[in-house]
Scaffold this motif. Structure first.
Motif, PDB file in Angstrom:
ATOM      1  N   GLY A  32      60.022 -21.222 -21.060  1.00 53.13           N
ATOM      2  CA  GLY A  32      58.926 -21.278 -21.612  1.00 53.13           C
ATOM      3  C   GLY A  32      58.897 -21.850 -23.020  1.00 53.13           C
ATOM      4  N   ALA A  33      57.626 -21.589 -23.818  1.00 57.56           N
ATOM      5  CA  ALA A  33      57.802 -22.103 -25.219  1.00 57.56           C
ATOM      6  C   ALA A  33      58.790 -21.028 -25.983  1.00 57.56           C
ATOM      7  N   GLY A  34      59.624 -21.572 -27.043  1.00 59.60           N
ATOM      8  CA  GLY A  34      60.509 -20.805 -27.583  1.00 59.60           C
ATOM      9  C   GLY A  34      61.868 -20.091 -26.711  1.00 59.60           C
ATOM     10  N   GLN A  35      61.950 -20.653 -25.570  1.00 57.11           N
ATOM     11  CA  GLN A  35      63.019 -20.064 -24.878  1.00 57.11           C
ATOM     12  C   GLN A  35      64.070 -21.334 -24.640  1.00 57.11           C
ATOM     13  N   VAL A  36      65.160 -20.995 -24.188  1.00 61.46           N
ATOM     14  CA  VAL A  36      66.123 -21.862 -23.440  1.00 61.46           C
ATOM     15  C   VAL A  36      66.691 -21.029 -22.228  1.00 61.46           C
ATOM     16  N   ARG A  37      66.729 -21.773 -21.227  1.00 57.85           N
ATOM     17  CA  ARG A  37      67.496 -21.656 -20.063  1.00 57.85           C
ATOM     18  C   ARG A  37      69.166 -21.501 -20.060  1.00 57.85           C
ATOM     19  N   VAL A  38      69.815 -20.571 -19.603  1.00 58.72           N
ATOM     20  CA  VAL A  38      71.263 -20.706 -19.834  1.00 58.72           C
ATOM     21  C   VAL A  38      71.769 -20.807 -18.499  1.00 58.72           C
ATOM     22  N   VAL A  81      75.830 -22.189 -20.694  1.00 56.37           N
ATOM     23  CA  VAL A  81      75.419 -23.663 -21.127  1.00 56.37           C
ATOM     24  C   VAL A  81      74.148 -23.696 -21.155  1.00 56.37           C
ATOM     25  N   VAL A  82      73.411 -24.000 -22.147  1.00 53.76           N
ATOM     26  CA  VAL A  82      71.934 -24.410 -22.286  1.00 53.76           C
ATOM     27  C   VAL A  82      71.844 -25.537 -21.163  1.00 53.76           C
ATOM     28  N   ASP A  83      70.895 -25.067 -20.349  1.00 52.50           N
ATOM     29  CA  ASP A  83      70.513 -26.201 -19.325  1.00 52.50           C
ATOM     30  C   ASP A  83      69.065 -26.498 -19.288  1.00 52.50           C
ATOM     31  N   GLN A  84      68.351 -25.959 -20.140  1.00 46.35           N
ATOM     32  CA  GLN A  84      66.742 -26.192 -20.345  1.00 46.35           C
ATOM     33  C   GLN A  84      66.478 -25.764 -21.524  1.00 46.35           C
ATOM     34  N   VAL A  85      65.396 -26.354 -22.413  1.00 43.22           N
ATOM     35  CA  VAL A  85      65.028 -26.159 -23.429  1.00 43.22           C
ATOM     36  C   VAL A  85      63.451 -26.241 -23.489  1.00 43.22           C
ATOM     37  N   GLY A  86      62.906 -25.008 -23.975  1.00 46.06           N
ATOM     38  CA  GLY A  86      61.466 -24.882 -23.721  1.00 46.06           C
ATOM     39  C   GLY A  86      60.855 -25.387 -25.118  1.00 46.06           C
ATOM     40  N   GLU A  87      59.378 -25.674 -24.875  1.00 48.81           N
ATOM     41  CA  GLU A  87      58.673 -26.473 -26.113  1.00 48.81           C
ATOM     42  C   GLU A  87      58.864 -25.700 -27.427  1.00 48.81           C
ATOM     43  N   ILE A 130      66.422 -17.131 -22.401  1.00 49.08           N
ATOM     44  CA  ILE A 130      66.554 -16.165 -23.850  1.00 49.08           C
ATOM     45  C   ILE A 130      65.381 -16.891 -24.809  1.00 49.08           C
ATOM     46  N   ASP A 131      64.941 -15.657 -25.158  1.00 49.92           N
ATOM     47  CA  ASP A 131      63.964 -16.064 -26.319  1.00 49.92           C
ATOM     48  C   ASP A 131      64.763 -16.362 -27.479  1.00 49.92           C
ATOM     49  N   VAL A 132      64.381 -17.438 -28.088  1.00 49.79           N
ATOM     50  CA  VAL A 132      65.434 -17.925 -29.349  1.00 49.79           C
ATOM     51  C   VAL A 132      65.256 -17.038 -30.691  1.00 49.79           C
ATOM     52  N   ALA A 133      63.945 -16.432 -30.674  1.00 46.60           N
ATOM     53  CA  ALA A 133      63.904 -15.571 -31.673  1.00 46.60           C
ATOM     54  C   ALA A 133      63.933 -14.141 -31.299  1.00 46.60           C
ATOM     55  N   GLY A 134      64.443 -13.697 -30.156  1.00 50.36           N
ATOM     56  CA  GLY A 134      64.522 -12.465 -29.403  1.00 50.36           C
ATOM     57  C   GLY A 134      65.686 -11.745 -29.890  1.00 50.36           C
ATOM     58  N   THR A 135      65.760 -10.486 -29.483  1.00 49.97           N
ATOM     59  CA  THR A 135      66.951  -9.409 -29.558  1.00 49.97           C
ATOM     60  C   THR A 135      67.440  -9.188 -28.019  1.00 49.97           C
ATOM     61  N   ILE A 136      68.630  -8.520 -28.185  1.00 51.94           N
ATOM     62  CA  ILE A 136      69.237  -8.412 -27.062  1.00 51.94           C
ATOM     63  C   ILE A 136      68.172  -7.408 -26.174  1.00 51.94           C
TER      64      ILE A 136
END
Length: 314
Positions: free
Chosen positions: A33-39, A78-84, A110-116
């Motif tokens: 989703g927005a602000g996320q990457v899929r690994v 490996v990142v395989d999808q990048v959100g908006e 993974i939320d790019v601005a997230g925490t563990i």
């Protein structure tokens, strides 16, 4: 109708508990989703906190976990999808990090601005660090860095590390040695060679520890880290180490500052990854398992006698 793409995820479905309750499920591949990457996860490292948090419903609830619940925190892939809106990463980037109780899966969001604990976190994997190694870094590396920050070892120090052969000890011993400290590490008799290889002087734990340490370091011990319980911390007090230079990670003692990986300094985990990339720090991987053997892997790791890290391949 187009078939739904599926990916594997290790989960507790019916109840929390021991490894016998873990199940490998096939679930729809999640979308970033927005602000996320899929690994696309290639390896996941195990830690004691993984099975402790999920050992029962009451404990899981304390950590905000509910059924169905995933398993494992450390991952690499490996990142395989990048959100908006994401500009920090691109598809194809190698990453590692932590996603609490959901890392042992083919895909994690993974939320790019997230925490563990909230949304997960990701760091770039340096060239020269393989995915199995990268998958061992986040929890143990952060915890070791936080513990060392409390006692601040350096040249002229003799540091006693209890449980030095475990997952956190692997990092703590080497980082302390890089800081210039002499390290005495407690462990079983069978761990002596592994501790020596990391740069520690091995000493067996248990009754008589204080006397054995005195014989090994007649000049005294100046700091101590207890990575298992409280025995090493109490021994350090008997050896005259002031409370301000003692820390624990798995128990609390009045007057002693505990260490928590969440308190590691910003950039600590990247520094550890860079040390590995240039060959100044190494991570012994004791065993690897395919995801189908997750129960056996957790049994081994939970036994607390493995010398190094346990990693799941995906």
């Amino acid at each position: 109708m187009q078939a739904v793409a599926l990916s594997r995820a290790v989960q507790f479905v019916e109840s929390f508990g021991g490894p016998e309750m873990l199940t490998v499920r096939e679930l729809p591949v999640p979308r970033a989703g927005a602000g996320q990457v899929r690994v696309r996860v290639t390896a996941a490292g195990l830690n004691p906190m993984d099975w402790f948090m999920t050992s029962g419903a009451a404990t899981a609830a304390r950590f905000g976990l509910h059924l169905p619940c995933g398993f494992g925190t450390d991952y690499a892939g490996v990142v395989d999808q990048v959100g908006e809106g994401v500009t920090e990463f691109a598809a194809g980037d190698r990453v590692f990090g932590g996603a609490m109780s959901r890392a042992v899966a083919d895909h994690v969001l993974i939320d790019v601005a997230g925490t563990i604990a909230r949304g997960g976190e990701a760091h770039r994997t340096p060239d020269g660090v393989d995915d199995r190694t990268a998958a061992t870094l986040t929890i143990a590396g952060r915890t070791a860095a936080a513990a060392l920050a409390v006692v601040d070892p350096g040249p002229g120090d003799t540091l006693l590390i209890g449980g030095a052969g475990g997952g956190v000890g692997v990092f703590a011993v080497q980082l302390a040695r890089l800081a210039g400290a002499r390290v005495i590490g407690t462990g079983s008799a069978s761990s002596a060679d592994a501790l020596s290889a990391l740069g520690a002087e091995p000493v067996t734990y248990g009754e008589g520890l204080v006397d054995r340490v005195r014989a090994l370091a007649p000049g005294g011990v100046t700091a101590a880290i207890d990575l298992h319980a409280t025995d090493t911390a109490q021994a350090a007090r008997e050896l005259g180490v002031p409370d301000k230079r003692i820390t624990t990670i798995a128990a609390q003692i009045d007057g002693i500052t505990p260490a928590n990986g969440a308190d590691a300094a910003p950039g600590a985990i990247e520094e550890i990854a860079d040390l590995i990339a240039v060959g100044r720090l190494r991570v012994p991987v004791a065993a690897t398992f395919p995801v189908a053997q997750i129960r056996a892997a957790v049994d081994l790791q939970a036994g607390r006698h493995v010398h190094g890290k346990v990693v799941i391949d995906l």
